[in-house]
Design an enzyme around this catalytic site. Structure first.
Site, PDB file in Angstrom:
ATOM      1  N   ILE A  16       0.814  -1.223   0.000  1.00  0.00           N
ATOM      2  CA  ILE A  16       0.000   0.000   0.000  1.00  0.00           C
ATOM      3  C   ILE A  16       0.846   1.271   0.000  1.00  0.00           C
ATOM      4  O   ILE A  16       0.308   2.367  -0.039  1.00  0.00           O
ATOM      5  CB  ILE A  16      -0.944   0.028   1.223  1.00  0.00           C
ATOM      6  CG1 ILE A  16      -0.156  -0.108   2.532  1.00  0.00           C
ATOM      7  CG2 ILE A  16      -1.988  -1.062   1.113  1.00  0.00           C
ATOM      8  CD1 ILE A  16      -1.020  -0.013   3.780  1.00  0.00           C
ATOM      9  N   GLY A  17       2.167   1.144   0.043  1.00  0.00           N
ATOM     10  CA  GLY A  17       3.004   2.342   0.034  1.00  0.00           C
ATOM     11  C   GLY A  17       4.463   1.997  -0.146  1.00  0.00           C
ATOM     12  O   GLY A  17       4.912   0.886   0.146  1.00  0.00           O
ATOM     13  N   GLY A  19       8.299   4.184   0.324  1.00  0.00           N
ATOM     14  CA  GLY A  19       9.010   5.423   0.623  1.00  0.00           C
ATOM     15  C   GLY A  19      10.502   5.254   0.452  1.00  0.00           C
ATOM     16  O   GLY A  19      10.991   4.212  -0.001  1.00  0.00           O
ATOM     17  N   GLY A  20      11.245   6.281   0.815  1.00  0.00           N
ATOM     18  CA  GLY A  20      12.697   6.242   0.666  1.00  0.00           C
ATOM     19  C   GLY A  20      13.364   5.291   1.638  1.00  0.00           C
ATOM     20  O   GLY A  20      14.499   4.855   1.412  1.00  0.00           O
ATOM     21  N   MET A  21      12.690   4.959   2.747  1.00  0.00           N
ATOM     22  CA  MET A  21      13.295   4.115   3.769  1.00  0.00           C
ATOM     23  C   MET A  21      12.680   2.716   3.844  1.00  0.00           C
ATOM     24  O   MET A  21      13.320   1.790   4.298  1.00  0.00           O
ATOM     25  CB  MET A  21      13.149   4.779   5.147  1.00  0.00           C
ATOM     26  CG  MET A  21      13.623   6.215   5.184  1.00  0.00           C
ATOM     27  SD  MET A  21      15.360   6.348   4.752  1.00  0.00           S
ATOM     28  CE  MET A  21      15.488   8.136   4.575  1.00  0.00           C
ATOM     29  N   ALA A  22      11.415   2.580   3.435  1.00  0.00           N
ATOM     30  CA  ALA A  22      10.742   1.310   3.653  1.00  0.00           C
ATOM     31  C   ALA A  22       9.556   1.156   2.718  1.00  0.00           C
ATOM     32  O   ALA A  22       9.094   2.109   2.091  1.00  0.00           O
ATOM     33  CB  ALA A  22      10.269   1.219   5.104  1.00  0.00           C
ATOM     34  N   VAL A  24       5.502  -0.419   2.642  1.00  0.00           N
ATOM     35  CA  VAL A  24       4.410  -0.633   3.586  1.00  0.00           C
ATOM     36  C   VAL A  24       3.409  -1.607   2.974  1.00  0.00           C
ATOM     37  O   VAL A  24       3.018  -1.468   1.807  1.00  0.00           O
ATOM     38  CB  VAL A  24       3.706   0.699   3.943  1.00  0.00           C
ATOM     39  CG1 VAL A  24       2.631   0.456   4.993  1.00  0.00           C
ATOM     40  CG2 VAL A  24       4.711   1.715   4.442  1.00  0.00           C
ATOM     41  N   LYS A  39       5.647  -2.177   8.041  1.00  0.00           N
ATOM     42  CA  LYS A  39       6.671  -1.369   7.365  1.00  0.00           C
ATOM     43  C   LYS A  39       7.966  -2.179   7.367  1.00  0.00           C
ATOM     44  O   LYS A  39       8.484  -2.534   8.433  1.00  0.00           O
ATOM     45  CB  LYS A  39       6.858  -0.038   8.085  1.00  0.00           C
ATOM     46  CG  LYS A  39       7.805   0.924   7.357  1.00  0.00           C
ATOM     47  CD  LYS A  39       7.881   2.254   8.079  1.00  0.00           C
ATOM     48  CE  LYS A  39       6.605   3.039   7.920  1.00  0.00           C
ATOM     49  NZ  LYS A  39       6.617   3.924   6.762  1.00  0.00           N
ATOM     50  N   ASP A 133      10.416  14.240  11.485  1.00  0.00           N
ATOM     51  CA  ASP A 133      10.050  14.227  10.062  1.00  0.00           C
ATOM     52  C   ASP A 133       8.546  14.483   9.899  1.00  0.00           C
ATOM     53  O   ASP A 133       7.856  13.766   9.177  1.00  0.00           O
ATOM     54  CB  ASP A 133      10.434  12.880   9.440  1.00  0.00           C
ATOM     55  CG  ASP A 133      10.472  12.952   7.908  1.00  0.00           C
ATOM     56  OD1 ASP A 133      10.584  14.079   7.371  1.00  0.00           O
ATOM     57  OD2 ASP A 133      10.384  11.899   7.261  1.00  0.00           O
TER      58      ASP A 133
END
Length: 591
Positions: A16-17, A19-22, A24, A39, A133
């Site tokens: 569902i997602g 990002g730059g780090m992980a 999801v 995550k 953040d």
């Protein structure tokens, strides 16, 4: 990854997602039979053992948080080479998606969302956790409009690990604070700065600082003042604009805490709600008119075929106008009596004092005394926006009931454009700002080839919107006060060589160890270390002597004042999940 079971418990269902780090995933907790979000860290971070250690410790600390405005963390673990966090599953989109869809948010809606975020931050800060953040992408919106902060734990781990061990700044450059941009100490006030930018974006659908690359944007966070959001949306109340700009102050010490933000936003929310109730143009639900209550229609055509009814109508019209004029005369007289209370035998009452109080509270006090309120806004740099500057009639005067009392509410300082004063002499620059209603701040001297007394730079910078009454700091040339050894040395230089001057670094808000290292690497020595109670993060530098940005002889000592926890009394323990300093009512000082 789909269908895989982590920790023999969490079955991955759908991505569902990313990002730059992980990444999801939505998943199902087979043990507790509930939906969760998982995550999983990207492969790039698996080899950074220092980061992994901090990631797990911060995630476990964040798992202790439990608050309706925070996405709860249930578990953290390792499955093979994958490091993962199990979180509450929130149905709905992010705040960033909401802004993209709607553009500028409704002012009251934006205020409520900001208050939700401040509530979540206050709970975390009370548990000594900093998010680092805060941005719309990390704020999830439930279907009923509640904001929840996501990614507690991962942001802190990333920021600390990267800044401390690799020397880089990781974060969202559009939203991070000036101290984060400089690689300095991060405190709860850093989250407040980011919240200010999120509010700015919700109200204007634009970011305060943009640029061609991350470095340019980071420098704007450090050096430039944001344009007031009302420049892009005039409907923003001065009281709300003041909250946004205070949160975005460059100096962390001058920003409100997350607890102060809750109070300020509650005041704004109350005022906005009252304003909507009193707005005659606001949309309202009215009862349906029943047709059987309407008077019967007249057949106007009959009047054209009968002269007598026309004459009767003319006479009735004259009587109607005479009656209307009589009614207006009596109505105006009654209005004068009600407005000024000087005629008749109505009961008198003493006007209470509302100067210095918030507008909503002042209105309530006056209306409780059966007085009517008229609100006028004025500029006043000495009175915070939203507070009553003065009242008419003044307090203590006896007036009739239902008398109008005018309260003048501060809009903050009147804004002016900061002129470019570089190359002017110090005296000319001071005269210029004083004519504009600005105050002289601190004057710093700097070695320069310019003539002594010439303005080299100033803060705020040229073109910045600032309030009348605000202070302006100058950096002034003092000429060349020392000469370094060169092949052009004179005999006098050899006999009495010039003393080398060292530029004093700014170590405020840094940890004690970082401050010592910075001072010693510049050829200076650490002098006295003095502890002082403060709400600033424990072990960080509050002040230094000599002051930063000055020059001292090589080998001079720098005294440091270090923060230790302040001893305070607590009231209502556990209100935000931890003990919170008590606040007295009616504007009295904090205990």
């Amino acid at each position: 990854m789909l269908g895989r079971v982590l920790g023999e418990r969490y079955e991955l269902a759908e991505k569902i997602g990313n990002g730059g780090m992980a990444e999801v995933y939505s998943a199902h907790d087979n043990l507790l039979d509930r939906a969760v979000a998982v995550k999983i860290l990207h492969e790039a971070y698996r080899s950074d053992l220092e980061f992994i250690e901090k990631f797990h410790s911060e995630a476990k600390a964040a798992a202790r948080l439990s608050h309706p405005n925070i996405v709860n963390i249930y578990d953290v673990g390792i499955d093979g080479i994958d490091h993962y966090i199990i979180m509450e599953y929130v149905q709905g989109n992010s705040l960033k998606d909401k802004i993209r869809e709607k553009g500028e948010l409704d002012i009251l809606t934006a205020t409520k969302i900001a208050k939700d975020i401040a509530n979540g931050l206050a709970h975390a800060h009370a548990h000594n956790l900093v998010h680092c953040d805060i941005k719309p992408h990390n704020i999830l919106m439930t279907p009923d409009g509640v904001a929840k902060i996501a990614d507690f734990g991962i942001a802190r781990a990333i920021t600390e690990s990267t800044m401390t061990y690799n020397g880089n700044v990781i974060g969202s450059v559009h939203y991070f604070s000036p101290e984060q941009a400089q690689g300095g100490a991060v405190t709860p006030k850093s989250d407040v700065y980011s919240l200010g930018i999120v509010m700015y974006e919700m109200l204007t659908n634009r970011l305060p600082f943009t640029g061609e690359n991350p470095v340019t944007i980071a420098m704007k966070h450090i050096e430039e003042e944001p344009m007031p959001p009302s420049q892009f949306r005039q409907q923003i109340p001065p009281m709300l604009e003041a909250v946004v700009l205070r949160a975005m102050n460059k100096n962390p010490d001058l920003r409100p805490s997350s607890f102060d933000m809750i109070q300020a936003l509650s005041n704004v929310e109350a005022n906005l709600s009252v304003a909507q109730m009193n707005d005659p143009d606001a949309t309202k639900i009215l009862p349906r008119v029943k047709t059987d209550t309407l008077p019967p229609r007249r057949n106007i055509r009959q009047n054209f075929n009968n002269k007598k009814p026309a004459r009767k109508f003319f006479i009735q019209s004259k009587l109607f106008f005479i009656g209307l004029i009589t009614f207006l005369v009596f109505g105006i007289g009654a209005g004068v009596i009600m407005a000024f209370g000087e005629i008749g035998e109505a009961e008198e009452i003493q006007v209470p004092t509302v100067t210095g109080k918030q507008m909503n509270l002042a209105r309530q006090i006056l209306e409780d005394k059966k007085l009517r309120v008229n609100v006028a806004e004025v500029y006043d740099s000495k009175v915070p926006a939203g507070e009553v500057v003065r009242q008419e009639p003044e307090a203590g005067r006896n007036v009739k009931l239902e008398r109008f009392i005018t309260i003048y509410v501060s809009k903050g300082g009147e804004t002016v454009d900061m002129p470019d004063l570089v190359t002017l002499t110090k005296s000319a620059a001071i005269e210029r700002i004083q004519k504009m209603g600005l105050q002289l701040g601190t004057i710093y001297e700097k070695d320069s080839e310019e003539e002594p007394g010439t303005i080299l730079s100033h803060d705020p910078a040229a073109g910045t919107k600032i309030n009348r009454g605000q202070t302006v700091d100058f950096i002034v040339s003092r000429g060349l006060t020392f000469v370094r050894a060169t092949k052009f040395q004179t005999i006098q230089d050899v006999i009495a060589p010039p003393v080398e001057k060292i530029y004093v670094p700014n170590v405020k808000s840094a940890s004690l160890e970082v401050a010592k290292s910075n001072i010693e690497s510049n050829g200076l020595l650490v002098g006295a270390i003095i502890e002082e109670e403060s709400f600033q993060a424990e072990g960080t530098i509050i002040r230094q002597n000599p002051a930063p940005n000055s020059y001292v002889e090589k080998g001079s000592t720098i005294d440091l004042i270090v923060a230790i926890p302040e001893k305070v009394e607590y009231e209502h323990p556990g209100e935000y999940g931890a003990d919170i300093p008590a606040r007295e009512s009616d504007g009295e000082k904090e205990k």
